[in-house]
Design a protein around this motif. Structure first.
Motif, PDB file in Angstrom:
ATOM      1  N   ALA A 149       3.691   8.746  -1.916  1.00  4.78           N
ATOM      2  CA  ALA A 149       3.476   7.375  -2.392  1.00  4.78           C
ATOM      3  C   ALA A 149       4.515   6.403  -1.838  1.00  4.78           C
ATOM      4  CB  ALA A 149       3.455   7.341  -3.915  1.00  4.78           C
ATOM      5  N   TRP A 150       4.703   6.432  -0.517  1.00  3.70           N
ATOM      6  CA  TRP A 150       5.643   5.504   0.109  1.00  3.70           C
ATOM      7  C   TRP A 150       5.042   4.103   0.103  1.00  3.70           C
ATOM      8  CZ3 TRP A 150       5.859   4.040   5.811  1.00  3.70           C
ATOM      9  CH2 TRP A 150       6.979   3.231   6.071  1.00  3.70           C
ATOM     10  N   PRO A 151       5.684   3.123  -0.551  1.00  4.94           N
ATOM     11  CA  PRO A 151       5.148   1.763  -0.544  1.00  4.94           C
ATOM     12  C   PRO A 151       5.556   1.041   0.728  1.00  4.94           C
ATOM     13  CG  PRO A 151       7.076   1.866  -1.949  1.00  4.94           C
ATOM     14  CD  PRO A 151       6.847   3.259  -1.421  1.00  4.94           C
ATOM     15  N   ALA A 152       4.581   0.544   1.482  1.00  3.09           N
ATOM     16  CA  ALA A 152       4.882  -0.115   2.748  1.00  3.09           C
ATOM     17  C   ALA A 152       3.875  -1.223   2.996  1.00  3.09           C
ATOM     18  CB  ALA A 152       4.840   0.888   3.901  1.00  3.09           C
ATOM     19  N   ASN A 153       4.334  -2.302   3.567  1.00  4.33           N
ATOM     20  CA  ASN A 153       3.452  -3.400   3.945  1.00  4.33           C
ATOM     21  C   ASN A 153       2.691  -3.017   5.209  1.00  4.33           C
ATOM     22  OD1 ASN A 153       2.159  -5.755   4.607  1.00  4.33           O
ATOM     23  ND2 ASN A 153       4.036  -6.925   5.019  1.00  4.33           N
ATOM     24  N   THR A 154       1.414  -2.731   5.060  1.00  3.58           N
ATOM     25  CA  THR A 154       0.588  -2.358   6.215  1.00  3.58           C
ATOM     26  C   THR A 154      -0.521  -3.377   6.452  1.00  3.58           C
ATOM     27  OG1 THR A 154      -0.613  -0.880   4.707  1.00  3.58           O
ATOM     28  CG2 THR A 154       1.062   0.109   6.110  1.00  3.58           C
TER      29      THR A 154
ATOM     30  N   GLY B 128       0.829  -1.203   0.000  1.00  2.00           N
ATOM     31  CA  GLY B 128       0.000   0.000   0.000  1.00  2.00           C
ATOM     32  C   GLY B 128       0.857   1.244   0.000  1.00  2.00           C
ATOM     33  N   THR B 129       0.360   2.311  -0.603  1.00  2.00           N
ATOM     34  CA  THR B 129       1.139   3.551  -0.665  1.00  2.00           C
ATOM     35  C   THR B 129       0.557   4.581   0.288  1.00  2.00           C
ATOM     36  OG1 THR B 129      -0.160   4.369  -2.537  1.00  2.00           O
ATOM     37  CG2 THR B 129       1.854   3.146  -3.028  1.00  2.00           C
ATOM     38  N   TRP B 130       1.472   5.427   0.831  1.00  2.00           N
ATOM     39  CA  TRP B 130       1.102   6.373   1.872  1.00  2.00           C
ATOM     40  C   TRP B 130       1.693   7.743   1.577  1.00  2.00           C
ATOM     41  CZ3 TRP B 130      -2.094   5.051   5.925  1.00  2.00           C
ATOM     42  CH2 TRP B 130      -2.463   3.702   5.966  1.00  2.00           C
ATOM     43  N   ASP B 131       0.892   8.778   1.838  1.00  2.00           N
ATOM     44  CA  ASP B 131       1.307  10.169   1.692  1.00  2.00           C
ATOM     45  C   ASP B 131       1.201  10.867   3.047  1.00  2.00           C
ATOM     46  OD1 ASP B 131       1.599   9.863  -1.055  1.00  2.00           O
ATOM     47  OD2 ASP B 131      -0.434  10.518  -1.476  1.00  2.00           O
ATOM     48  N   LEU B 132       2.116  11.801   3.285  1.00  2.00           N
ATOM     49  CA  LEU B 132       2.067  12.616   4.496  1.00  2.00           C
ATOM     50  C   LEU B 132       2.183  14.076   4.102  1.00  2.00           C
ATOM     51  CD1 LEU B 132       2.071  12.815   7.624  1.00  2.00           C
ATOM     52  CD2 LEU B 132       4.566  12.610   7.540  1.00  2.00           C
ATOM     53  N   TYR B 133       1.304  14.915   4.642  1.00  2.00           N
ATOM     54  CA  TYR B 133       1.276  16.340   4.337  1.00  2.00           C
ATOM     55  C   TYR B 133       1.546  17.140   5.605  1.00  2.00           C
ATOM     56  CZ  TYR B 133      -1.375  14.871   0.167  1.00  2.00           C
ATOM     57  OH  TYR B 133      -1.794  14.278  -0.998  1.00  2.00           O
ATOM     58  N   ARG B 134       2.265  18.241   5.441  1.00  2.00           N
ATOM     59  CA  ARG B 134       2.450  19.222   6.518  1.00  2.00           C
ATOM     60  C   ARG B 134       2.062  20.584   5.974  1.00  2.00           C
ATOM     61  NH1 ARG B 134       6.156  23.107   7.800  1.00  2.00           N
ATOM     62  NH2 ARG B 134       6.614  23.502  10.005  1.00  2.00           N
ATOM     63  N   ASP B 135       1.079  21.215   6.587  1.00  2.00           N
ATOM     64  CA  ASP B 135       0.610  22.541   6.174  1.00  2.00           C
ATOM     65  C   ASP B 135       0.309  22.592   4.673  1.00  2.00           C
ATOM     66  OD1 ASP B 135       0.869  23.420   8.786  1.00  2.00           O
ATOM     67  OD2 ASP B 135       2.910  24.138   8.495  1.00  2.00           O
ATOM     68  N   GLY B 136      -0.323  21.530   4.171  1.00  2.00           N
ATOM     69  CA  GLY B 136      -0.751  21.480   2.784  1.00  2.00           C
ATOM     70  C   GLY B 136       0.293  21.042   1.794  1.00  2.00           C
ATOM     71  N   THR B 137       1.554  20.838   2.228  1.00  2.00           N
ATOM     72  CA  THR B 137       2.630  20.394   1.335  1.00  2.00           C
ATOM     73  C   THR B 137       2.912  18.917   1.576  1.00  2.00           C
ATOM     74  OG1 THR B 137       3.658  22.581   1.308  1.00  2.00           O
ATOM     75  CG2 THR B 137       5.040  20.715   0.687  1.00  2.00           C
TER      76      THR B 137
END
Length: 700
Positions: free
Chosen positions: A663-668, A649-658
């Motif tokens: 798309a970090w691929p990680a086994n979750t 699965g891919t994951w995104d992290l935002y800080r203050d809209g940025t």
């Protein structure tokens, strides 16, 4: 495998890749604030070399802008021709003119234009392109925010730029402090090297950097496990330290883990890793401070490959020493490493030398080029992929004025016509639509240019620059603007710049474009009710009526205790987004800020701030953590995490809209999410407020 190879594999999982142009100092164009220092080679040697260089108008024209040609390996676009296809002979770099200096990193290249702007292309996994992204670039891309640059240099995965005021900027990989900004944080845009002024030359090694100051002293920073900084220690340095007690330094070059310095008296000194004799002092002993290279005098220029070294002599011949298993010394053998300099076979009338990881390069006075060593990707440019123990002719080069190598590729500079001064035409008026509640898709008619096939477009939203990218399209250009607020409305203006740095007229302003309304929330709480009744379980959180966005908010202040707000959702969700505002006013060590969990409270993923204050994502299933490289910071900040469960699965992290993790691929795991938890489930010491919590399935 040798000790140094094992160390490299542990750090990078791959070989070192270094190489750079090395030209006799009197042939280099002068830059602002530099004085020309010619090594004391003897009147006869200097006169002979001047006479030989006078035979070639191409070499005499080095100070004139030129165009780059590239050949060899190309998996990351390091040849800059818009493809990822290897070439066995030189081909033009797309749309790039007016270049006065080139350098090559491991899998990326950098160029300085006559106007003082900088362009890069190739691999960008660590921010070495400097455009604020991690996207690879197969054509040259302008490095934003750099002007009045007089020199450029590349390391393994980082770059340096010398400004006319004598200060230095750096960007890219920084795990060992090679950017010199006092940190070990990777930088995707240029930062200032701390405390360094009066610089007249720069150079990069694998994970270290060098600078010569106007007083002839040499300074270094970065990786130092083999003494490659020459300061007498094996301590990594995040800001510049002096290399030994060297004075009168006129040129410096960095190899994989060793350095070379040319002095004004024509001597060469070296330091660092010496496993293969690359220091040239007759031993295989690492040196923590500089030692003199044996039997060399009257040297005009030096060069460093991964484990070998080169010297251009005053009589136009070349000496080499170090590792030789691939013929990189050019002495006709592939046998024992050479611990003292030996002649490169058949080279005369040489005016410049360069080195790749395991190959050598030379320019002759007639503008032709020679290459030798490893050739598995065609980096020698002779139309084959056969290794060469002695120099061979580089095909199609008859007017080269600059040459250098990267890991398995090479770059040359050839003269071009007068500088391009004609700007592109006006781009068409942008138009667009919103297909999600957080983005607008724009299109416009491409601008036209008299020279460049590729143009750099800048996109301004409501008068603020929000995007910059290259496109070779001659019809329609597209851009996706993301991270927008639902129901918001925006206008856009676009400009185009060519490879010569000429900026055309701005487009007409777009009509207002509205973002779609957001989806219904799965859960929200802004704590305006003044209670925590919306939460399934509450541990050491309370309502803070005085602080919020606006007040009230939820607050935890604990000392070596857990503190969480947990919520079981009304369903199961394979993909989920959680956004919230947070103000961490005190913290000791690493703490979790959010955990995403299954409906049965099983592990999925979490957001944390590490002991250095950097935001990170962690898969609680695999136990792998990815640091964003971005500080949480003090005061209130908006955070959002979006992801999909799965073995990749891919994951995104935002800080203050940025978006700071993309798309970090990680086994979750494969179990859908059904609950989440704000706060730290482990005992910790921290104080924080949270507000404006929202759970849905769309970013923004």
């Amino acid at each position: 495998m040798a000790r140094q190879e094992k160390a490299l594999t542990a750090r990078h999982g791959s070989w070192r890749a270094r190489g750079r142009i090395i030209r006799a100092s009197f042939l280099l164009p002068l830059v602002a604030g530099m004085s020309l220092i010619l090594p004391a080679t003897g009147a006869g040697a200097a006169t002979d070399l001047v006479e030989r260089t006078a035979l070639s108008e191409n070499v005499a024209a080095l100070a004139a802008p030129g165009r780059p040609l590239t050949w060899g390996a190309n998996p990351w676009g390091q040849l800059g021709d818009g493809t990822t296809t290897a070439h066995l002979d030189p081909r033009p770099v797309t749309g790039l003119t007016d270049v006065v200096k080139l350098d090559g990193g491991r899998d990326h290249a950098i160029a300085l234009r006559a106007g003082g702007t900088v362009l890069t292309w190739g691999h960008n996994n660590l921010g070495q392109i400097g455009d604020g992204t991690s996207a690879n670039r197969t054509i040259p891309t302008v490095v934003p925010g750099l002007a009045n640059v007089t020199q450029v240099a590349a390391g393994h995965d980082h770059n340096l730029a010398l400004l006319a005021d004598g200060t230095v900027r750096a960007w890219g990989y920084n795990a060992f402090g090679q950017l010199g900004d006092g940190t070990v944080t990777n930088r995707r845009t240029p930062v200032t090297v701390t405390g360094l002024t009066g610089v007249v030359q720069i150079a990069g090694g694998r994970d270290m950097s060098f600078a010569i100051r106007s007083d002839g002293t040499l300074w270094a920073w970065g990786l130092n496990d083999s003494g490659q900084l020459g300061d007498g220690t094996t301590t990594n340095r995040t800001s510049p330290v002096r290399v030994g007690s060297l004075t009168g330094v006129t040129s410096v070059e960095g190899g994989r883990d060793h350095g070379l310095a040319l002095l004004s008296n024509g001597e060469v000194w070296s330091w660092g890793d010496n496993t293969y004799g690359q220091l040239g002092d007759g031993t295989a002993v690492d040196r923590l401070t500089p030692v003199r290279v044996t039997s060399l005098s009257g040297v005009l220029a030096v060069g460093a490959g991964a484990h070998h070294s080169l010297a251009l002599m005053g009589d136009g011949t070349v000496r080499s020493w170090g590792r030789n298993q691939l013929g990189q010394l050019g002495d006709g053998t592939t046998t024992t490493p050479r611990r003292t300099p030996v002649p490169v076979v058949g080279l005369t009338n040489v005016v410049a030398v360069g080195s790749g990881r395991d190959h050598g390069l030379a320019i002759l006075a007639d503008g032709t080029a020679r290459a030798w060593g490893q050739n598995d990707f065609g980096q020698l440019g002779d139309g084959t992929n056969m290794n060469r123990r002695v120099p061979v002719v580089v095909n199609g080069l008859s007017s080269a004025v600059d040459v250098q190598g990267g890991r398995d590729y090479s770059v040359a500079l050839v003269p071009a016509g007068p500088p391009d001064t004609t700007p592109p035409t006006q781009p068409g008026q942008p138009a667009g639509q919103s297909l999600t509640s957080s983005s607008i898709d724009l299109t416009w008619t491409a601008a036209d240019d008299d020279v460049s096939a590729s143009l750099t477009y800048r996109v301004f939203r409501d008068g603020v620059l929000v995007g910059m990218f290259n496109s070779a399209s001659t019809t329609t250009v597209a851009f996706a603007d993301t991270g927008l607020l639902p129901n918001s409305s925006h206008t856009y203006v676009v400009t185009a710049a060519d490879a010569g740095g000429n900026i055309g007229p701005p487009s007409d302003t777009s009509d207002p474009i509205s973002v779609l309304a957001g989806p219904s929330a799965i859960f929200t709480d802004d704590f305006s009710s003044g209670t925590l009744a919306n939460w399934t379980t509450v541990t050491r959180f309370s309502i803070d009526v005085a602080t919020g966005m606006p007040a009230p908010s939820a607050r935890a202040a604990v000392s070596n205790q857990t503190a969480t707000l947990a919520k079981t959702l009304s369903g199961s969700f394979p993909n989920l987004c959680v956004s919230w505002r947070i103000n961490v006013s005190a913290r000791t060590g690493s703490i979790a800020l959010l955990r995403l969990r299954t409906g049965a409270a099983g592990p999925v993923a979490r957001v944390l701030v590490n002991s250095s204050g950097v935001l990170a994502l962690r898969s609680d299933v695999s136990g792998i953590t990815l640091a964003s490289g971005v500080q949480l910071g003090t005061g209130w900040h908006s955070l959002e995490v979006c992801g999909t469960v799965g073995t990749s699965g891919t994951w995104d992290l935002y800080r203050d809209g940025t978006r700071i993790v993309t798309a970090w691929p990680a086994n979750t795991g494969t179990t859908p999410m059904g609950s989440f938890e704000l706060g730290n489930p482990n005992a910790g010491t921290w104080t924080a407020n949270v507000d404006d919590v929202r759970v849905d399935q769309t970013p923004g």
